[in-house]
Design a protein around this motif. Structure first.
Motif, PDB file in Angstrom:
ATOM      1  N   THR A 162       0.793  -1.241  -0.047  1.00 25.71           N
ATOM      2  CA  THR A 162      -0.083   0.071   0.234  1.00 25.71           C
ATOM      3  C   THR A 162       0.835   1.264   0.003  1.00 25.71           C
ATOM      4  O   THR A 162       0.257   2.296  -0.236  1.00 25.71           O
ATOM      5  N   HIS A 163       2.194   1.184   0.382  1.00 28.55           N
ATOM      6  CA  HIS A 163       3.265   2.387   0.314  1.00 28.55           C
ATOM      7  C   HIS A 163       3.864   2.423  -0.930  1.00 28.55           C
ATOM      8  O   HIS A 163       3.859   1.362  -1.782  1.00 28.55           O
ATOM      9  N   ARG A 212      -6.629  14.520  -4.302  1.00 30.44           N
ATOM     10  CA  ARG A 212      -5.990  13.850  -2.938  1.00 30.44           C
ATOM     11  C   ARG A 212      -4.881  14.789  -2.438  1.00 30.44           C
ATOM     12  O   ARG A 212      -4.149  15.250  -3.373  1.00 30.44           O
ATOM     13  N   ASP A 262       0.073   4.519  12.150  1.00 30.71           N
ATOM     14  CA  ASP A 262       1.368   4.625  11.564  1.00 30.71           C
ATOM     15  C   ASP A 262       2.477   4.243  12.538  1.00 30.71           C
ATOM     16  O   ASP A 262       3.264   3.504  12.096  1.00 30.71           O
ATOM     17  N   PRO A 304       0.204   5.558   2.916  1.00 32.18           N
ATOM     18  CA  PRO A 304      -1.175   6.133   2.273  1.00 32.18           C
ATOM     19  C   PRO A 304      -1.649   7.159   3.132  1.00 32.18           C
ATOM     20  O   PRO A 304      -2.671   7.934   2.612  1.00 32.18           O
ATOM     21  N   SER A 305      -1.284   7.326   4.293  1.00 30.96           N
ATOM     22  CA  SER A 305      -1.869   8.266   5.345  1.00 30.96           C
ATOM     23  C   SER A 305      -1.416   9.585   5.287  1.00 30.96           C
ATOM     24  O   SER A 305      -1.864  10.621   5.640  1.00 30.96           O
ATOM     25  N   ARG A 316      -4.754   8.039  13.080  1.00 33.85           N
ATOM     26  CA  ARG A 316      -3.973   8.032  12.181  1.00 33.85           C
ATOM     27  C   ARG A 316      -2.379   7.714  12.447  1.00 33.85           C
ATOM     28  O   ARG A 316      -1.794   6.830  12.167  1.00 33.85           O
ATOM     29  N   THR A 355      -2.241  10.029  -1.611  1.00 29.11           N
ATOM     30  CA  THR A 355      -2.713   9.564  -0.594  1.00 29.11           C
ATOM     31  C   THR A 355      -4.033   8.781  -0.777  1.00 29.11           C
ATOM     32  O   THR A 355      -4.871   8.985  -1.532  1.00 29.11           O
ATOM     33  N   GLY A 356      -4.209   8.102   0.421  1.00 29.74           N
ATOM     34  CA  GLY A 356      -5.926   7.672   0.204  1.00 29.74           C
ATOM     35  C   GLY A 356      -5.705   5.892   0.729  1.00 29.74           C
ATOM     36  O   GLY A 356      -5.120   5.702   1.805  1.00 29.74           O
ATOM     37  N   GLN A 357      -6.213   5.042   0.240  1.00 34.99           N
ATOM     38  CA  GLN A 357      -6.380   3.586   0.634  1.00 34.99           C
ATOM     39  C   GLN A 357      -4.772   3.260   0.289  1.00 34.99           C
ATOM     40  O   GLN A 357      -4.442   2.156   0.843  1.00 34.99           O
ATOM     41  N   ARG A 358      -4.384   3.494  -0.696  1.00 33.96           N
ATOM     42  CA  ARG A 358      -3.035   3.165  -0.997  1.00 33.96           C
ATOM     43  C   ARG A 358      -2.224   4.455  -1.654  1.00 33.96           C
ATOM     44  O   ARG A 358      -2.881   5.187  -2.286  1.00 33.96           O
TER      45      ARG A 358
END
Length: 220
Positions: A2-3, A167, A65, A17-18, A61, A209-212
């Motif tokens: 995801t990163h 985003r 992390d 993603p955050s 968040r 950024t987002g879900q991935r």
């Protein structure tokens, strides 16, 4: 995955993603532009209140992390507070939450253009953070290399079949990274803005950024 993993000055970094940046070799998590106290500051100056729980959402968040990366050093890269009085106005539960996150970690508050002077929240207060070969400061220096900064709250848009996706985004080239704002309810500057265009190299990428974490050419 995801990163988005990439290298800067020979070091491997992860754009999460955050909107946080992770440096595995130093077990370091970097976040920028938390803007704690934004809602309280707006009300204090006669503006409309934002939806509640902005600090709690940001800290939720951050806690995720920290647990996911097991970072032992945290760099808050400036504008952690929305104005000179925001640190004093932080709710007690948020202050306690920050103290719990700081426990057992090296925590550095870097100076930003919105930040107050030293506040009673623990950690170390520095104008910038030098951990060669990387340098952490709030506002980018056009002449720098190996630099990680924030300040501009970059955002980018991407056209999809469902419409336009907009985003917060990292901006990355061979010399620097500009982080998105990590705080809740922060505005942003388009990645196509002239200021950012001048700072970033022609082949720079934006990582949404987002879900991935989604990398795209910055000038797509």
């Amino acid at each position: 995955m995801t990163h988005h993993a990439f290298t800067l000055a020979g070091e491997t970094l992860h754009a999460l993603p955050s909107g946080a940046l992770y440096w595995p070799a130093q077990a370091l998590l970097c976040v920028s532009d938390l803007h704690f106290g934004k809602s309280e500051r707006r009300v204090r100056r006669g503006g409309m209140a934002l939806p509640p729980y902005e600090a709690q959402e940001t800290l939720t968040r951050m806690q995720a992390d920290l647990e996911g990366t097991r970072a032992t050093t945290v760099v808050c890269l400036g504008d952690s507070f929305d104005d000179l009085r925001a640190g004093d106005g932080l709710p007690d539960d948020a202050r306690l939450w920050i103290a719990r996150l700081q426990a057992g970690r090296r925590w550095i508050w870097a100076e930003g253009n919105h930040d107050p002077g030293p506040v009673d929240l623990g950690g170390t207060h520095l104008s910038e953070v030098r951990l060669p070969p990387l340098f952490f400061r709030h506002i980018a220096d056009p002449a720098a290399s190996g630099e990680i900064s924030g300040h501009y709250h970059p955002k980018t848009s991407l056209r999809t079949r469902a419409g336009t996706l907009s985003r917060p985004a990292f901006l990355i080239d061979t010399r620097r990274v500009i982080l998105p704002a990590y705080g809740t309810y922060t505005g942003g500057l388009r990645s196509t803005d002239r200021v950012l265009d001048r700072l970033m190299e022609p082949d720079a990428i934006a990582v949404l950024t987002g879900q991935r974490a989604l990398p795209v050419p910055m000038r797509h």
